[in-house]
Scaffold this motif. Sequence first.
Motif, PDB file in Angstrom:
ATOM      1  N   GLY A 115      60.490  72.820  -2.113  1.00  0.00           N
ATOM      2  CA  GLY A 115      60.819  72.131  -0.866  1.00  0.00           C
ATOM      3  C   GLY A 115      61.999  72.765  -0.162  1.00  0.00           C
ATOM      4  O   GLY A 115      62.007  72.932   1.061  1.00  0.00           O
ATOM      5  N   LEU A 116      62.992  73.163  -0.934  1.00  0.00           N
ATOM      6  CA  LEU A 116      64.169  73.810  -0.377  1.00  0.00           C
ATOM      7  C   LEU A 116      63.805  75.156   0.251  1.00  0.00           C
ATOM      8  O   LEU A 116      64.226  75.483   1.366  1.00  0.00           O
ATOM      9  N   GLU A 117      62.986  75.924  -0.451  1.00  0.00           N
ATOM     10  CA  GLU A 117      62.606  77.235   0.067  1.00  0.00           C
ATOM     11  C   GLU A 117      61.724  77.126   1.298  1.00  0.00           C
ATOM     12  O   GLU A 117      61.841  77.930   2.232  1.00  0.00           O
ATOM     13  N   LEU A 118      60.848  76.134   1.327  1.00  0.00           N
ATOM     14  CA  LEU A 118      60.011  75.943   2.518  1.00  0.00           C
ATOM     15  C   LEU A 118      60.852  75.497   3.711  1.00  0.00           C
ATOM     16  O   LEU A 118      60.624  75.933   4.840  1.00  0.00           O
ATOM     17  N   ALA A 119      61.825  74.623   3.467  1.00  0.00           N
ATOM     18  CA  ALA A 119      62.709  74.200   4.552  1.00  0.00           C
ATOM     19  C   ALA A 119      63.455  75.390   5.119  1.00  0.00           C
ATOM     20  O   ALA A 119      63.636  75.520   6.341  1.00  0.00           O
ATOM     21  N   GLU A 120      63.873  76.297   4.252  1.00  0.00           N
ATOM     22  CA  GLU A 120      64.565  77.509   4.721  1.00  0.00           C
ATOM     23  C   GLU A 120      63.619  78.396   5.526  1.00  0.00           C
ATOM     24  O   GLU A 120      63.982  78.909   6.591  1.00  0.00           O
ATOM     25  N   ALA A 121      62.394  78.585   4.996  1.00  0.00           N
ATOM     26  CA  ALA A 121      61.447  79.476   5.661  1.00  0.00           C
ATOM     27  C   ALA A 121      60.996  78.941   7.014  1.00  0.00           C
ATOM     28  O   ALA A 121      60.865  79.690   7.991  1.00  0.00           O
ATOM     29  N   LEU A 122      60.776  77.624   7.098  1.00  0.00           N
ATOM     30  CA  LEU A 122      60.267  77.024   8.331  1.00  0.00           C
ATOM     31  C   LEU A 122      61.351  76.808   9.373  1.00  0.00           C
ATOM     32  O   LEU A 122      61.079  76.879  10.581  1.00  0.00           O
ATOM     33  N   LEU A 123      62.577  76.574   8.929  1.00  0.00           N
ATOM     34  CA  LEU A 123      63.618  76.103   9.843  1.00  0.00           C
ATOM     35  C   LEU A 123      64.771  77.092  10.014  1.00  0.00           C
ATOM     36  O   LEU A 123      65.735  76.793  10.717  1.00  0.00           O
ATOM     37  N   GLY A 124      64.672  78.250   9.380  1.00  0.00           N
ATOM     38  CA  GLY A 124      65.735  79.229   9.514  1.00  0.00           C
ATOM     39  C   GLY A 124      67.062  78.717   9.000  1.00  0.00           C
ATOM     40  O   GLY A 124      68.120  78.973   9.590  1.00  0.00           O
ATOM     41  N   TRP A 125      67.024  78.002   7.908  1.00  0.00           N
ATOM     42  CA  TRP A 125      68.188  77.320   7.357  1.00  0.00           C
ATOM     43  C   TRP A 125      68.513  77.903   6.004  1.00  0.00           C
ATOM     44  O   TRP A 125      67.638  78.406   5.295  1.00  0.00           O
ATOM     45  N   ARG A 126      69.767  77.895   5.623  1.00  0.00           N
ATOM     46  CA  ARG A 126      70.151  78.386   4.313  1.00  0.00           C
ATOM     47  C   ARG A 126      70.697  77.240   3.490  1.00  0.00           C
ATOM     48  O   ARG A 126      71.738  76.662   3.805  1.00  0.00           O
ATOM     49  N   GLY A 127      69.984  76.894   2.425  1.00  0.00           N
ATOM     50  CA  GLY A 127      70.389  75.808   1.560  1.00  0.00           C
ATOM     51  C   GLY A 127      71.255  76.276   0.414  1.00  0.00           C
ATOM     52  O   GLY A 127      71.690  77.435   0.376  1.00  0.00           O
ATOM     53  N   PRO A 128      71.490  75.411  -0.547  1.00  0.00           N
ATOM     54  CA  PRO A 128      72.360  75.742  -1.676  1.00  0.00           C
ATOM     55  C   PRO A 128      71.657  76.624  -2.704  1.00  0.00           C
ATOM     56  O   PRO A 128      70.455  76.879  -2.613  1.00  0.00           O
ATOM     57  N   GLU A 129      72.409  77.068  -3.692  1.00  0.00           N
ATOM     58  CA  GLU A 129      71.817  77.777  -4.810  1.00  0.00           C
ATOM     59  C   GLU A 129      70.911  76.818  -5.578  1.00  0.00           C
ATOM     60  O   GLU A 129      71.120  75.611  -5.582  1.00  0.00           O
ATOM     61  N   ARG A 130      69.898  77.364  -6.201  1.00  0.00           N
ATOM     62  CA  ARG A 130      68.944  76.508  -6.901  1.00  0.00           C
ATOM     63  C   ARG A 130      68.534  77.131  -8.229  1.00  0.00           C
ATOM     64  O   ARG A 130      68.686  78.342  -8.416  1.00  0.00           O
ATOM     65  N   PRO A 131      67.998  76.322  -9.149  1.00  0.00           N
ATOM     66  CA  PRO A 131      67.527  76.878 -10.422  1.00  0.00           C
ATOM     67  C   PRO A 131      66.375  77.847 -10.186  1.00  0.00           C
ATOM     68  O   PRO A 131      65.624  77.718  -9.216  1.00  0.00           O
ATOM     69  N   TRP A 132      66.244  78.791 -11.088  1.00  0.00           N
ATOM     70  CA  TRP A 132      65.146  79.753 -10.996  1.00  0.00           C
ATOM     71  C   TRP A 132      64.056  79.367 -11.980  1.00  0.00           C
ATOM     72  O   TRP A 132      64.329  78.954 -13.110  1.00  0.00           O
ATOM     73  N   ALA A 133      62.819  79.469 -11.551  1.00  0.00           N
ATOM     74  CA  ALA A 133      61.700  79.181 -12.449  1.00  0.00           C
ATOM     75  C   ALA A 133      60.510  80.038 -12.031  1.00  0.00           C
ATOM     76  O   ALA A 133      60.239  80.200 -10.835  1.00  0.00           O
ATOM     77  N   LEU A 134      59.805  80.579 -13.004  1.00  0.00           N
ATOM     78  CA  LEU A 134      58.661  81.444 -12.713  1.00  0.00           C
ATOM     79  C   LEU A 134      57.609  80.720 -11.890  1.00  0.00           C
ATOM     80  O   LEU A 134      57.010  81.291 -10.980  1.00  0.00           O
ATOM     81  N   ARG A 135      57.388  79.437 -12.186  1.00  0.00           N
ATOM     82  CA  ARG A 135      56.326  78.708 -11.482  1.00  0.00           C
ATOM     83  C   ARG A 135      56.619  78.563 -10.000  1.00  0.00           C
ATOM     84  O   ARG A 135      55.696  78.424  -9.197  1.00  0.00           O
ATOM     85  N   THR A 136      57.897  78.601  -9.583  1.00  0.00           N
ATOM     86  CA  THR A 136      58.181  78.513  -8.151  1.00  0.00           C
ATOM     87  C   THR A 136      57.701  79.764  -7.431  1.00  0.00           C
ATOM     88  O   THR A 136      57.306  79.705  -6.268  1.00  0.00           O
ATOM     89  N   LEU A 137      57.730  80.921  -8.108  1.00  0.00           N
ATOM     90  CA  LEU A 137      57.222  82.150  -7.494  1.00  0.00           C
ATOM     91  C   LEU A 137      55.716  82.059  -7.277  1.00  0.00           C
ATOM     92  O   LEU A 137      55.175  82.626  -6.328  1.00  0.00           O
ATOM     93  N   LEU A 138      55.048  81.340  -8.162  1.00  0.00           N
ATOM     94  CA  LEU A 138      53.603  81.162  -8.025  1.00  0.00           C
ATOM     95  C   LEU A 138      53.264  80.058  -7.027  1.00  0.00           C
ATOM     96  O   LEU A 138      52.230  80.107  -6.363  1.00  0.00           O
ATOM     97  N   ALA A 139      54.151  79.048  -6.937  1.00  0.00           N
ATOM     98  CA  ALA A 139      53.847  77.874  -6.124  1.00  0.00           C
ATOM     99  C   ALA A 139      54.105  78.089  -4.638  1.00  0.00           C
ATOM    100  O   ALA A 139      53.324  77.647  -3.796  1.00  0.00           O
ATOM    101  N   ARG A 140      55.189  78.753  -4.313  1.00  0.00           N
ATOM    102  CA  ARG A 140      55.567  78.824  -2.893  1.00  0.00           C
ATOM    103  C   ARG A 140      54.468  79.400  -1.996  1.00  0.00           C
ATOM    104  O   ARG A 140      54.208  78.860  -0.918  1.00  0.00           O
ATOM    105  N   PRO A 141      53.788  80.494  -2.378  1.00  0.00           N
ATOM    106  CA  PRO A 141      52.751  81.032  -1.484  1.00  0.00           C
ATOM    107  C   PRO A 141      51.661  80.031  -1.125  1.00  0.00           C
ATOM    108  O   PRO A 141      51.048  80.125  -0.065  1.00  0.00           O
TER     109      PRO A 141
END
Length: 230
Positions: free
Chosen positions: A140-166
């Motif tokens: 959700g944070l990454e989509l908000a950044e991509a759609l709105l040109g916004w930079r959010g906070p640092e976030r945990p890293w997880a392999l599944r997020t790389l698969l999920a975002r696309p």
Amino acid sequence: KLDAVGEVLGASGWEPPSVIERARSLKEGHHLVFKPVGSKAGGQVPIEVHFRLSSGVGSGLQTEEALQRVRALVVDGERRQVLAPEEEWVYLASHAATHAFTPASLAVDLKLLAEMGALDWERVWRVADRWGATLACVVGLELAEALLGWRGPERPWALRTLLARPAFEPALVWTGLHGERERLSQWVTPLLLAEPWPRGVVTVGRGVRRALKRRARARWGDRVPEDWGA
């Protein structure tokens, strides 16, 4: 309390769910839907009465825990009780994920809440971890950044997020299949974002069962028992 609310809504022109739908919602869902009928509720929309925060992505959300940190706000001159911002952000991200981040206003909500005050992001991630909503929050944070040109906070890293975002990038969100709140991307959401993963498989199974029942009733009507697939 649900019975008392149902009596008030029934007297005001909203029809309660059937006994079978109520039992299924109490077991698997998070709200009861009351539909407007007759002249008393003419032109009104259905009312959802929630008895838990979520039953989809982030179904580990703890209602009791969240209510312990409610805060008071004055809205239009009236005092309202709302969730603490950290718990609300996790809830909004989980709700957005359950609906495949469609419409885009769900991402806007995440950005606006983050900008309204200084969120304790360490607490956000702790709550998300306890509630099984970390993946939903990160995507959700990454989509908000991509759609709105916004930079959010640092976030945990997880392999599944790389698969999920696309799966939720704008091209798929905009071309999702709309109709009775079903979208193409909603079918993959539980598999991609539910924690633990087997819970996503169960959620997809429920969705398939309900879709088959709706199609069967559309074709054969009352010949399909109300409790079929319950």
